[in-house]
Design a protein around this motif. Sequence first.
Motif, PDB file in Angstrom:
ATOM      1  N   LYS A   5      40.409  41.139  32.351  1.00 46.72           N
ATOM      2  CA  LYS A   5      40.588  42.584  32.155  1.00 46.72           C
ATOM      3  C   LYS A   5      39.668  43.370  33.101  1.00 46.72           C
ATOM      4  CE  LYS A   5      41.048  44.499  28.069  1.00 46.72           C
ATOM      5  NZ  LYS A   5      42.368  45.138  28.131  1.00 46.72           N
ATOM      6  N   LEU A  44      40.553  45.924  36.118  1.00 45.01           N
ATOM      7  CA  LEU A  44      39.923  47.239  36.172  1.00 45.01           C
ATOM      8  C   LEU A  44      39.246  47.469  37.523  1.00 45.01           C
ATOM      9  CD1 LEU A  44      38.016  48.979  33.343  1.00 45.01           C
ATOM     10  CD2 LEU A  44      36.928  48.846  35.570  1.00 45.01           C
ATOM     11  N   GLU A  86      40.522  51.314  32.055  1.00 47.27           N
ATOM     12  CA  GLU A  86      41.045  50.184  31.296  1.00 47.27           C
ATOM     13  C   GLU A  86      42.525  50.392  30.965  1.00 47.27           C
ATOM     14  OE1 GLU A  86      39.314  47.750  27.506  1.00 47.27           O
ATOM     15  OE2 GLU A  86      39.762  49.880  27.180  1.00 47.27           O
TER      16      GLU A  86
END
Length: 554
Positions: free
Chosen positions: A392, A396, A429
């Motif tokens: 993740k 990002l 995000e």
Amino acid sequence: MSKVVIAAINSQYVHLNLAVRYLKKYTETNSNIKVEIYETNINNQLLNIIKDIFELNPDKIIFSTYIWNKEYVFEIVKEIKKVLPNVKIILGGPEVSFGWEKIMEENPEIDSILIGEGEKVFLNFLTEENDKVMGLVYRKDGEVCFNGTEKIIEDLDIIPFPYEKEELQDKTKIFYYESSRGCPFNCSYCMSSIDKTVRYYSLDRVKEDLKIFLDSPIRLLKFVDRTFNLKKERYMEIWKFLLENYREGITFHFEINANIFDDETLDFLETVPKGYFQFEIGVQTINPDTMKSINRNNILDKLAHNVRRINKNIHLHLDLIAGLPYETYEIFKKSFEYVHDLKPEMIQLGFLKLLRGTQMYNEAEKYEYKYFSKPPYEVFSNKFISFAEIIKLKNLEKILDYYYNSEKFTMSADYIIKRYYKSSFDFYEEIADYYDKKGYLKINHKESALFNILHDFYIEKGFKDIKVFEEYLKFDFIMLGKPGFYPEWLISLKDSELHNSIIKEKGFKSVREGHKNSELELFSFNIFNGNKEEINIFFNYKTREYEVIKNNEI
């Protein structure tokens, strides 16, 4: 006399390898041996590099080996003796300085490895018998031998200036320079912490070298000193010298510790012309437990105060490292928010690499690290953060480059964050998740596509006042340069008569030249104060500036 070639395989075309230039100059200054540099980058095809080396026909070839080129170098090494069976292959650099026994055992093509500070080791290797050369790993009667390490060079002034006069005419390259070696700090993840002895070139020598750069047309000089601002009297004298000899069009890049600036230094930095200095500041984390585990101590209030003061005219890069001990995904968000709130020009989001020879490498089991076994040795997970969370953050990072580090979405991204998000991290995000679900992360995007995707994201999220947002997005789009086309969402409204008047007022050579290098756009919403009023904005692409025109008054 044997032909000696040093091979530098850089990570990008614009980079230059400083180390190989030092080796060449030091050797040629202290012997009658001529050394040739072969320089390329990892984007060059393997077969092309082998062909180039074959045509050079060296007797000895030395590869400068780093984290970004190690695998490439080892592939070349395995192939090169097929076409040059008699060539002696030597490796040097941080990626072969640890675990050399295994490297020599698994790679019979490698004849020798040079370990440690290279200048004296390299010269002695070329001029002495193997068993007399400290810092040399070599083969003898089927055995691998090592004579022990060479002493470091105390007087750095004996090392010649690394660049040729002709090289300094290249405006496209990034040039590197050092005014010191070593680092007094003990950051557990860093190779520089191994050499705690800081040595300096004399100030006279540094000024002499810098004058050469200042008298050349180069545009960017990066100091590779691990912490440039260790001694105030010294760094201030260098900075004052650069200011006294100011040349427009060149930028000097320094890695600094912003915690240790005092008011006198901050006052001085406010006098430096905008764009002349560029600072890279390693924040890495704001979590106390993490800082303690990696032997760093950021004084957060002072760091923030100092950064805000120098951010007025110094281009700033602030660094974060994901995957450090005790920093969960949620705790990392706080570090990100701290840095984002300081509004540097660039947030460099890096990922921890476990490098041989560092304290962190030796503590891998303690923190249950899983990491890539090949370069760049990036972490997959530890006991505090999962691989899914690292992924993740990887996503990002890419979005951060698009919508923050590019400095192309300053108005539109800021509008969304302030109006619809509790934190900037939440915005990056969410749009990273949006890119991922749409499959956009696997695609290279044109500049205009990034604008269109941000527009689509805004609509899909159901955010209000789309027409107002489009005015912010419109500003960012037109700020890039003279539009060759307009996206569907951008409504272009122009006042040609007013535009012509402004062009004449601004002193362009002609109306035609003015139109070529400027734009005037009518905005139905004042994006600077939030009022619902019409304003014209004049974009001057020569100066990269804009000017608000109210009531048609220039």
